[in-house]
Scaffold this motif. Structure first.
Motif, PDB file in Angstrom:
ATOM      1  N   VAL A  90       0.763  -1.335   0.093  1.00  0.00           N
ATOM      2  CA  VAL A  90       0.450  -0.109  -0.182  1.00  0.00           C
ATOM      3  C   VAL A  90       0.919   0.858   0.009  1.00  0.00           C
ATOM      4  O   VAL A  90       0.447   2.296  -0.528  1.00  0.00           O
ATOM      5  N   ILE A  91       1.511   1.385   0.707  1.00  0.00           N
ATOM      6  CA  ILE A  91       2.595   2.222   1.252  1.00  0.00           C
ATOM      7  C   ILE A  91       3.970   2.314   0.067  1.00  0.00           C
ATOM      8  O   ILE A  91       5.463   3.525   0.169  1.00  0.00           O
ATOM      9  N   GLY A  92       4.354   1.398   0.085  1.00  0.00           N
ATOM     10  CA  GLY A  92       5.683   1.403  -1.419  1.00  0.00           C
ATOM     11  C   GLY A  92       5.780   1.600  -2.458  1.00  0.00           C
ATOM     12  O   GLY A  92       4.797   2.311  -2.419  1.00  0.00           O
ATOM     13  N   LYS A  93       6.904   1.851  -2.428  1.00  0.00           N
ATOM     14  CA  LYS A  93       7.630   2.578  -3.989  1.00  0.00           C
ATOM     15  C   LYS A  93       6.714   1.702  -5.127  1.00  0.00           C
ATOM     16  O   LYS A  93       7.494   0.393  -5.372  1.00  0.00           O
ATOM     17  N   LEU A  94       6.844   2.113  -6.432  1.00  0.00           N
ATOM     18  CA  LEU A  94       6.311   1.583  -7.011  1.00  0.00           C
ATOM     19  C   LEU A  94       7.900   1.403  -8.241  1.00  0.00           C
ATOM     20  O   LEU A  94       8.418   2.828  -8.146  1.00  0.00           O
ATOM     21  N   ALA A  95       7.876   0.155  -8.657  1.00  0.00           N
ATOM     22  CA  ALA A  95       8.885   0.506 -10.435  1.00  0.00           C
ATOM     23  C   ALA A  95       8.071   1.205 -10.834  1.00  0.00           C
ATOM     24  O   ALA A  95       6.954   1.439 -11.245  1.00  0.00           O
ATOM     25  N   ILE A  96       8.866   1.596 -12.064  1.00  0.00           N
ATOM     26  CA  ILE A  96       9.084   2.453 -13.043  1.00  0.00           C
ATOM     27  C   ILE A  96       7.189   2.106 -14.058  1.00  0.00           C
ATOM     28  O   ILE A  96       6.445   2.614 -14.474  1.00  0.00           O
ATOM     29  N   GLU A  97       7.592   1.311 -14.514  1.00  0.00           N
ATOM     30  CA  GLU A  97       6.424  -0.208 -15.333  1.00  0.00           C
ATOM     31  C   GLU A  97       5.081   0.129 -14.577  1.00  0.00           C
ATOM     32  O   GLU A  97       4.135   0.023 -14.932  1.00  0.00           O
ATOM     33  N   GLU A  98       5.611  -0.317 -12.766  1.00  0.00           N
ATOM     34  CA  GLU A  98       4.231  -0.427 -11.965  1.00  0.00           C
ATOM     35  C   GLU A  98       2.900   0.810 -11.912  1.00  0.00           C
ATOM     36  O   GLU A  98       2.768   1.070 -11.886  1.00  0.00           O
TER      37      GLU A  98
END
Length: 129
Positions: A90-98
């Motif tokens: 929920v609060i983590g960082k997303l990869a570019i594709e995500e």
């Protein structure tokens, strides 16, 4: 309000809008929907979403429409059973594709909202579910 206290805002609406549960549309993130996807539901439980639970408690009903915006990578959906895993998703960082998939999901949710308002629930559910 913060997401988990969304019921405060919903109860304020209840004072000014008759039959708010029939007119209310809640858009929210959802771990049970794949990232970038949208699902429309009405009169369903919260599935553990604290913001949705807050709205249900405040309105004393689950009879409102929800546009669920997927935030879970499909390969990780089964893994989010622990509190720590849920927090990370929920609060983590997303990869570019995500991030790209999430942006796609937000655009899709905005379109779903327009279809809901302009053409009704049945049409929106047929198009987005």
């Amino acid at each position: 309000t913060f997401m988990n206290n969304s019921g405060r805002a919903a109860s304020a609406l209840k004072l000014s809008v008759k039959s708010v549960s029939e007119k209310l549309i809640v858009l929210h993130d959802d771990l049970d929907v794949p990232l970038g996807n949208v699902k429309i539901v009405k009169n369903r439980g919260s599935a553990g979403h604290k913001g949705v639970e807050s709205v249900m408690r405040a309105l004393k009903t689950k009879d409102f429409t929800r546009v669920r915006i997927g935030i879970a990578n499909p390969k990780d959906i089964a893994k989010h059973q622990t509190k720590e895993a849920v927090q990370k998703m929920v609060i983590g960082k997303l990869a570019i594709e995500e991030k790209k998939l999430l942006q796609k999901g937000i655009k899709k949710a905005a379109h779903a909202l327009a279809v809901l308002v302009e053409q009704g629930m049945e049409r929106a559910m047929n198009e987005f579910n």
